[in-house]
Design a protein around this motif. Structure first.
Motif, PDB file in Angstrom:
ATOM      1  N   ARG A   4       0.857  -1.177   0.000  1.00  0.00           N
ATOM      2  CA  ARG A   4       0.000   0.000   0.000  1.00  0.00           C
ATOM      3  C   ARG A   4       0.888   1.220   0.000  1.00  0.00           C
ATOM      4  O   ARG A   4       1.938   1.258   0.611  1.00  0.00           O
ATOM      5  N   ASP A   5       0.428   2.233  -0.698  1.00  0.00           N
ATOM      6  CA  ASP A   5       1.224   3.435  -0.865  1.00  0.00           C
ATOM      7  C   ASP A   5       0.458   4.622  -0.319  1.00  0.00           C
ATOM      8  O   ASP A   5      -0.479   5.096  -0.938  1.00  0.00           O
ATOM      9  N   ALA A   6       0.801   5.086   0.865  1.00  0.00           N
ATOM     10  CA  ALA A   6       0.154   6.251   1.477  1.00  0.00           C
ATOM     11  C   ALA A   6       1.155   7.384   1.502  1.00  0.00           C
ATOM     12  O   ALA A   6       2.167   7.314   2.185  1.00  0.00           O
ATOM     13  N   PRO A   9       1.245   9.645   5.847  1.00  0.00           N
ATOM     14  CA  PRO A   9       0.440   9.275   7.014  1.00  0.00           C
ATOM     15  C   PRO A   9       0.412  10.439   7.999  1.00  0.00           C
ATOM     16  O   PRO A   9       1.351  11.226   8.073  1.00  0.00           O
ATOM     17  N   ASN A 211      -1.880  18.097  -0.183  1.00  0.00           N
ATOM     18  CA  ASN A 211      -1.441  17.260   0.933  1.00  0.00           C
ATOM     19  C   ASN A 211       0.016  17.508   1.282  1.00  0.00           C
ATOM     20  O   ASN A 211       0.402  17.544   2.449  1.00  0.00           O
ATOM     21  N   ARG A 217      -3.484  15.610   5.344  1.00  0.00           N
ATOM     22  CA  ARG A 217      -4.774  15.064   5.768  1.00  0.00           C
ATOM     23  C   ARG A 217      -5.960  15.640   5.009  1.00  0.00           C
ATOM     24  O   ARG A 217      -7.079  15.176   5.194  1.00  0.00           O
ATOM     25  N   PHE A 220      -8.151  12.683   0.557  1.00  0.00           N
ATOM     26  CA  PHE A 220      -7.882  11.253   0.572  1.00  0.00           C
ATOM     27  C   PHE A 220      -7.097  10.890  -0.684  1.00  0.00           C
ATOM     28  O   PHE A 220      -7.510  11.189  -1.801  1.00  0.00           O
ATOM     29  N   GLU A 221      -5.949  10.250  -0.512  1.00  0.00           N
ATOM     30  CA  GLU A 221      -5.149   9.800  -1.642  1.00  0.00           C
ATOM     31  C   GLU A 221      -4.354   8.569  -1.228  1.00  0.00           C
ATOM     32  O   GLU A 221      -3.391   8.666  -0.464  1.00  0.00           O
ATOM     33  N   GLN A 222      -4.763   7.441  -1.686  1.00  0.00           N
ATOM     34  CA  GLN A 222      -4.107   6.181  -1.376  1.00  0.00           C
ATOM     35  C   GLN A 222      -3.878   5.406  -2.667  1.00  0.00           C
ATOM     36  O   GLN A 222      -4.554   5.636  -3.674  1.00  0.00           O
TER      37      GLN A 222
END
Length: 304
Positions: A4-6, A9, A211, A217, A220-222
């Motif tokens: 997963r690429d966040a 965080p 972001n 925050r 939303f970008e995942q």
């Protein structure tokens, strides 16, 4: 391998102010710009858009961003501040600020000029008014004479290759060249595709940039990343992606409509917009990264 690429965080969010613009961050920023601009350059080259036209758009973007960064600057100091922030000289900043509508005059490329003259100049049209098939070389009317009437800075053969690359002209084996279209007008579906590209990618990039500049925050970008897939597995993955999008669409669309209806019923100001997307990008791995299939006599877990 799947991960997963966040991007940022909440507990490790990095802002421009706290990072202090270190050399390492600047290098990372330039790498990010290269990754973003390389596909845009490919798009421009693929559609015959010149570097100068794209540069004009980029300059306008810099000036607009600098104006937003100095909202309280007095009118007589705005040009100096924007010039300092962007690195553009004061005269260029003044010119760009006067273009309030943001429209960019696109200077026609030599290929576009040659195409237009071929269509409109009676010297290159037949008795029926249609563009003639031209000899590649020789005295007028020929493609060589057409190219030289446009510019002496580009060799006629190079100009012909560019028209061929753009799908506007084609040379035959008998030494002649003819136009393939009678108008330089994009197809309607292509225009819609470009509009979707600008809207979807523009909003996605705006979310990512916000972001980075804020606390990570706001939007939303995942992303989910996987490699070491075979072509057969990739085909199955594409089916799964389509199914997931259909499920997302069928769930979110009614929910969003219910929110809109609730806002109207409550009389709340409806001044916000939302874009939700799902995208997938696939390509072959670099040969050094790809895993070769195991030997028939060996276990897949062993090295060959």
């Amino acid at each position: 391998m799947t991960q997963r690429d966040a991007p940022f965080p909440p507990d490790t969010a990095v802002t421009a102010a706290s990072a202090g613009h270190s050399p390492g961050e600047q290098r990372a920023l330039l790498r990010a710009c290269r990754a973003v601009l390389a596909p845009l350059a490919r798009l421009a080259v693929g559609h015959g858009l010149t570097f100068s036209a794209v540069t004009e758009v980029l300059k306008q973007g810099f000036v607009q961003a600098a104006r937003a960064a100095h909202p309280g600057a007095a009118a007589h100091r705005a040009v100096s501040r924007i010039s300092t922030t962007t690195g553009l000289n004061r005269r260029e900043v003044t010119r760009l600020m006067q273009r309030a509508d943001g429209d960019v005059p696109v200077a026609p490329s030599p290929a576009t000029q040659a195409f237009t003259r071929w269509l409109t100049d009676p010297a290159f049209r037949g008795a029926d008014g249609a563009p003639m098939a031209l000899r590649v070389q020789g005295p007028a009317p020929s493609f060589e004479s057409l190219a030289n009437s446009i510019t002496r800075d580009v060799h006629p053969r190079t100009l012909l290759e560019e028209l061929s690359r753009l799908g506007l002209a084609r040379a035959d084996t008998e030494g002649s060249v003819r136009l393939l279209h009678n108008a330089f007008v994009p197809r309607a579906d292509r225009e819609r595709m470009l509009a979707f590209l600008g809207a979807n990618v523009g909003d996605h990039l705006a979310a990512a940039v916000s972001n980075v500049l804020d606390d990570g925050r706001r939007h939303f970008e995942q992303a989910l990343f996987a490699d070491e897939l075979s072509a057969e597995s990739m085909a199955q993955a594409k089916v799964l992606i389509t199914e997931q999008w259909q499920g997302l669409l069928h769930t979110l669309a009614p929910a969003l409509q219910a929110l809109i209806d609730a806002d109207k019923a409550a009389g709340r100001p409806a001044d916000q917009r939302l874009r939700i997307g799902l995208f997938a990008f696939t390509e072959a791995m670099h040969p050094a990264e790809a895993m070769a299939p195991p030997s028939p006599t060996q276990s897949p877990s062993k090295e060959s």
